[in-house]
Design an enzyme around this catalytic site. Structure first.
Site, mmCIF file in Angstrom:
data_model
loop_
_atom_site.group_PDB
_atom_site.id
_atom_site.type_symbol
_atom_site.label_atom_id
_atom_site.label_comp_id
_atom_site.label_asym_id
_atom_site.label_seq_id
_atom_site.Cartn_x
_atom_site.Cartn_y
_atom_site.Cartn_z
ATOM 1 N N ARG A 79 0.798 -1.245 0.000
ATOM 2 C CA ARG A 79 0.000 0.000 0.000
ATOM 3 C C ARG A 79 0.824 1.285 0.000
ATOM 4 N NH1 ARG A 79 -3.963 -2.791 -1.906
ATOM 5 N NH2 ARG A 79 -5.166 -4.026 -0.421
ATOM 6 N N ASP A 346 -1.308 -12.968 -1.672
ATOM 7 C CA ASP A 346 -2.218 -11.870 -2.032
ATOM 8 C C ASP A 346 -2.536 -11.053 -0.781
ATOM 9 O OD1 ASP A 346 -3.758 -10.081 -3.385
ATOM 10 O OD2 ASP A 346 -5.358 -11.471 -3.915
HETATM 11 ZN ZN ZN Z 1 -5.616 -9.938 -7.974
#
Ligand code: ZN
Length: 470
Positions: A79, A346
């Site tokens: 982020r 992820d």
């Molecule tokens: Zn993705």
């Protein structure tokens, strides 16, 4: 910056798994001055053997404390720049170290997207580095908008390890083909998030029994399958112009999509894929409040759903969505037969503001880099994944996808001490206090998981130590 340097660390009689040398067994490891000074297998050096995967399981009497090479993640979001309230590189790196990771590839879904060398560098820049290898993945198209290719040559020169528009699949056929060709010419893989938005727009949960029962908008399996089939056809096409083109499909979630990859690999196409910890271990029934592991369902779907107080936990909203037990079983089978060569986290941290909303309005994503190894170990404990195989899927597998075997050289005398110590018999409870990352958006909150990471060493320096948490 002073972190404790493990000047001399003796790890006596641990269960050691080293996929790089294809060895597993009881060994003593000594770390000195940042390097592995000694590696002594108890019964002599176990021969590298073809049966590594099947024949290297610890027995009842073997030590539960294990030494593994530091893990490699193919797919994480820290982020930065853009959403420091959710995570930044420093907090993400600390979370990764807690998870046992030593190298992490970061997706370009920053704000703005990493489509320029300066932004690419920002993606991995840390004010308080723990020494992990952070690898930027560059946007494949400008702004991840799917209209024009990013300056791939400049991005490769600036250190990109792959290209991807993760989260925004490239809809335009010729642009996708050109992205494969341009990335291939640079010797880098294109990583694709397979989704056809025409079929999935507004989708909240996997199409099927659970979505119907809970009144959630369906995200149909065909939304993933059609994209996978299309992308395989375009890879075949691109290879005619660029034999070095390589395609990696990330976070596949359906049995049929995995079958398509299996067939493409059998055909000899340069295609790889990964699966996530949540897609191998959780099902959409979790959205109704059912908290059984995917393998505890067998292949049967729940006969009826009684949504509990835990229902509609927005920490379960993820893209692609959680699916039924049969799809989760297919994800594990894909790991076992090598169709999927990696478990990728992820890791998608989100602030509370983005999750404390109605299910369908919640941001997609699970913060998973601190729990990935434990979830994989839970699957192992259930007899679902051989230990050596899961360690390979967390180390040499992802390194091979990136074409960077040096990321997972394993445990060699004289080599850098990049390793973790995990006690597979010890449990830890996932909660705000035990998580190191800035966001705690995980459906595993409150869950007791097997496999406590006791120590992570990067170049012999302590990047994580369990006592640091208390
Ligand atoms: Zn993705």
């Amino acid at each position: 910056m002073s972190r404790p340097r493990a000047e001399r660390t003796l790890l006596k009689d641990h269960w050691v798994v080293d996929p790089a040398s294809r060895r597993a067994g009881v060994a003593t490891v000594e770390v000195h001055s940042g390097k592995i000074a000694r590696l002594e297998w108890r019964d002599g050096i176990v021969e590298a053997r073809r049966t590594f995967i099947e024949g290297a399981e610890p027995g009842q009497k073997d030590p539960t404390k294990m030494i593994l090479p530091a893990l490699v993640d193919l797919h994480a979001h820290f982020r930065q720049p853009g959403a420091g309230a959710s995570e930044d590189v420093a907090s993400g790196e600390a979370a990764a170290a807690h998870g046992g990771y030593g190298a992490v590839a970061l997706m370009p879904n920053s704000e703005p997207a990493a489509d320029h060398p300066a932004l690419l560098r920002e993606l991995v820049r840390s004010d308080s580095p723990l020494g992990l290898t952070l690898m930027p993945i560059a946007a494949a198209t400008l702004g991840r908008a799917g209209v024009a290719l990013s300056p791939m040559g400049e991005l490769a020169a600036a250190g990109a390890v792959a290209f991807s528009d993760d989260g925004s699949p490239i809809a335009d056929l010729s642009l996708f083909r050109n992205a494969l060709i341009s990335a291939g010419a640079l010797g880098l893989p294109l990583i694709e998030h397979c989704e056809d938005p025409a079929l999935t727009a507004g989708g909240e949960a996997a199409d099927g029994f659970v979505a119907t029962s809970l009144g959630l908008k369906p995200w149909p399996a065909v939304g993933e399958i059609s994209a996978v089939v299309r992308n395989i056809a375009l890879l075949r096409e691109a290879l005619r112009d660029e034999p070095r083109a390589r395609l990696h499909l990330t976070h596949l979630s359906t049995a049929t999509a995995l079958d398509a990859v299996r067939a493409a690999r059998a055909e000899g196409l340069p295609i790889t894929c990964d699966v996530t910890p949540h897609h191998i271990a959780l099902t959409d029934a979790w959205i109704a409040g059912d908290r059984r592991w995917a393998w505890e369902f067998g292949d049967r779907r729940p006969a009826e759903l009684n949504p509990s107080a835990d229902a509609y936990d927005t920490n379960l909203r993820v893209c692609p969505p959680l699916r039924n037990a049969a799809d989760a079983a297919a994800c594990r089978a894909a790991l076992r037969d090598g169709t999927a060569s990696a478990i990728a986290t992820d890791h998608a941290p989100h602030s509370r503001e983005k999750k404390e909303v109605e299910f369908g309005l919640a941001a997609n994503g699970i913060a998973g880099i601190e729990t990935a190894l434990s979830v994989a170990l839970a699957a192992h404990a259930a007899g679902e994944l051989p230990l050596s195989l899961l360690v390979a899927a967390l180390t040499t597998g992802p390194a091979a996808v990136l074409g960077r075997p040096e990321l997972a050289r394993g445990l060699t005398v004289g080599g850098a001490a990049n390793l973790l110590v995990v006690d597979r018999a010890a449990n830890w409870t996932v909660n705000r206090a035990t998580l190191v990352g800035r966001s705690a958006n995980t459906p595993l909150l409150g869950r007791k998981l097997p496999g406590t990471v006791l120590l992570t060493l990067i170049n012999g320096e302590v990047a994580w130590q369990a006592t640091m948490s208390s």
